[in-house]
Design a protein around this motif. Structure first.
Motif, PDB file in Angstrom:
ATOM      1  N   GLN A 178      -5.648  -5.899  -3.893  1.00 15.45           N
ATOM      2  CA  GLN A 178      -5.189  -4.611  -4.398  1.00 15.45           C
ATOM      3  C   GLN A 178      -6.160  -4.162  -5.489  1.00 15.45           C
ATOM      4  O   GLN A 178      -6.563  -4.974  -6.335  1.00 15.45           O
ATOM      5  N   ARG A 192      -6.557  -1.637  -8.629  1.00 17.02           N
ATOM      6  CA  ARG A 192      -5.723  -0.853  -9.522  1.00 17.02           C
ATOM      7  C   ARG A 192      -6.563  -0.208 -10.604  1.00 17.02           C
ATOM      8  O   ARG A 192      -7.407  -0.864 -11.226  1.00 17.02           O
ATOM      9  N   TRP A 248      -4.584   9.058  -8.845  1.00 21.26           N
ATOM     10  CA  TRP A 248      -5.913   8.711  -9.333  1.00 21.26           C
ATOM     11  C   TRP A 248      -6.977   9.566  -8.648  1.00 21.26           C
ATOM     12  O   TRP A 248      -7.881  10.101  -9.311  1.00 21.26           O
ATOM     13  N   TYR A 249      -6.900   9.710  -7.334  1.00 20.66           N
ATOM     14  CA  TYR A 249      -7.881  10.532  -6.620  1.00 20.66           C
ATOM     15  C   TYR A 249      -7.886  11.955  -7.167  1.00 20.66           C
ATOM     16  O   TYR A 249      -8.952  12.550  -7.394  1.00 20.66           O
ATOM     17  N   ARG A 271       0.844  -1.215   0.000  1.00 19.24           N
ATOM     18  CA  ARG A 271       0.000   0.000   0.000  1.00 19.24           C
ATOM     19  C   ARG A 271       0.867   1.248   0.000  1.00 19.24           C
ATOM     20  O   ARG A 271       0.526   2.249  -0.634  1.00 19.24           O
ATOM     21  N   GLY A 284      -2.164   5.901  -6.201  1.00 23.52           N
ATOM     22  CA  GLY A 284      -3.482   6.108  -5.608  1.00 23.52           C
ATOM     23  C   GLY A 284      -3.816   7.581  -5.460  1.00 23.52           C
ATOM     24  O   GLY A 284      -4.936   8.015  -5.773  1.00 23.52           O
TER      25      GLY A 284
END
Length: 364
Positions: A334, A336, A151-152, A141, A148
């Motif tokens: 996970q 993705r 992407w947000y 993580r 991550g």
């Protein structure tokens, strides 16, 4: 820029021993090595045979060691945040909150570790950083955090800018934000494209690129011939591919009997502990050489296919969904979000099959 090496495997499999031997081997070869451990207890120092401090401490020629202390890191980063707030806001409101009051929330240690590794890498003082972390899903993580965050940011920016709410409030938000910011700079244009935001997204982009580059960040599986350790290492191998972290080989303690479980990875059989480090160091990989591990993602625009290497997983463990320009793949605990190249964006997935460890997606 340094090469960062980390180790994945079940607790007790020998990850810390491998990390120490790796640091010793590379420093003996003339590389400037920083050995970083997240182990807050005394065990790592006893194994190393040297007291470990919260600042880089020299252990010998070309070798330094550091123990991350998260409460201390939290205080340091909080002070940096307050300085930024004071620079950009007319009336900072965090100034009455002190780092010594803060408690670590779940996940903070991962973010603090990643930032610390980034800072030591950026210092230019080291050729190699050897990371001794938990070696499990928490580590994955952490390494997947830049992707991550990216992407947000991209997804919510896209949704926000396309909304009627954004179109209604932005004429009021921009002058208000300009009045709050110090120096009377004001704001114009897209709030998401301000220099401070661009600097942050630039760091995120650098982190994503580093994790994908096996000459920048690389993982090794650690296991014995124990069935549970092998199953754990194989599971982490498949999960690591979801974040495009290169797993370059297997350090197998004391027995080559089940090395076939990790094909096509190279397997390095390590000797039993004998009281010194020399034979262990001699059995380790040539870390300086480029690894020959399969690429986590292969895109073939000629056939409109994407191949994702997901070893140790089967089709029952994989769930596929598609929203807009991205494909979401859930595998190995996970999730993705695969950003497609422009030529494939807007096309639907017309076929998906699992073959020889690869998930192969076809686009119409």
């Amino acid at each position: 820029m340094a090469l960062i090496l980390t180790f994945l495997g079940k607790g007790g499999s020998g990850r810390s021993t491998c990390a120490i031997a790796t640091a010793k081997k590379l420093s003996a070869q003339g590389q400037r090595v920083l050995l970083v451990t997240e182990d807050a207890g005394p065990g790592f120092g006893l194994l190393l045979g040297h007291e470990v401090a919260s600042i880089p401490t020299p252990l010998g020629s070309n070798l330094w060691c550091l123990q991350l202390k998260f409460a201390q890191l939290l205080e340091q980063n909080w002070e940096q945040l307050k300085k930024l707030e004071a620079e950009y806001l007319r009336d900072p409101f965090f100034k009455a909150v002190y780092g010594q009051e803060l408690s670590l929330l779940p996940g903070m240690d991962q973010a603090l570790t990643l930032n610390a590794l980034r800072e030591y890498d950026a210092s230019g003082d080291y050729d190699v950083i050897v990371h001794d972390g938990p070696g499990n899903q928490a580590s994955l993580r952490m390494w997947g955090m830049p992707a991550g965050i990216d992407w947000y940011f991209r997804r919510f920016k896209q949704v926000f800018q396309a909304s009627q709410f954004s179109k209604a409030v932005m004429p009021f938000v921009q002058p208000l934000a300009g009045a709050v910011l110090s120096g009377g700079k004001g704001l114009s244009g897209d709030l998401f494209n301000q220099p401070e935001v661009q600097q942050s997204t630039g760091l995120v982009g650098q982190g994503i690129a580093a994790v994908k580059d096996p000459m920048r960040v690389r993982a090794y599986l650690v296991s014995s011939n124990n069935d549970i350790e092998i199953a754990t290492a194989r599971y982490l191998w498949g999960a690591a591919q979801q974040i495009e972290l290169t797993v370059a080989g297997v350090l197998l303690n004391r027995s080559p009997a089940k090395s076939q479980d990790f094909e096509p990875l190279p397997v390095y059989v390590l000797p039993a502990p004998i009281g010194d480090w020399q034979s262990l160091m001699a059995s380790l990989p040539d870390y300086v050489a480029a690894p020959s591990a399969p690429a986590p993602v292969e895109i073939d625009l000629a056939t409109n296919t994407v191949r994702l290497f997901l070893p140790s997983l089967d089709k029952k463990q994989i769930q596929l969904t598609q929203y807009g320009p991205e494909v979401t793949i859930e595998a190995g605990d996970q999730r993705r979000n695969l950003t497609l190249p422009k030529t494939l964006q807007g096309r639907s997935v017309t076929g998906a099959k699992f073959q020889s460890g690869y998930l192969i997606l076809s686009f119409g």
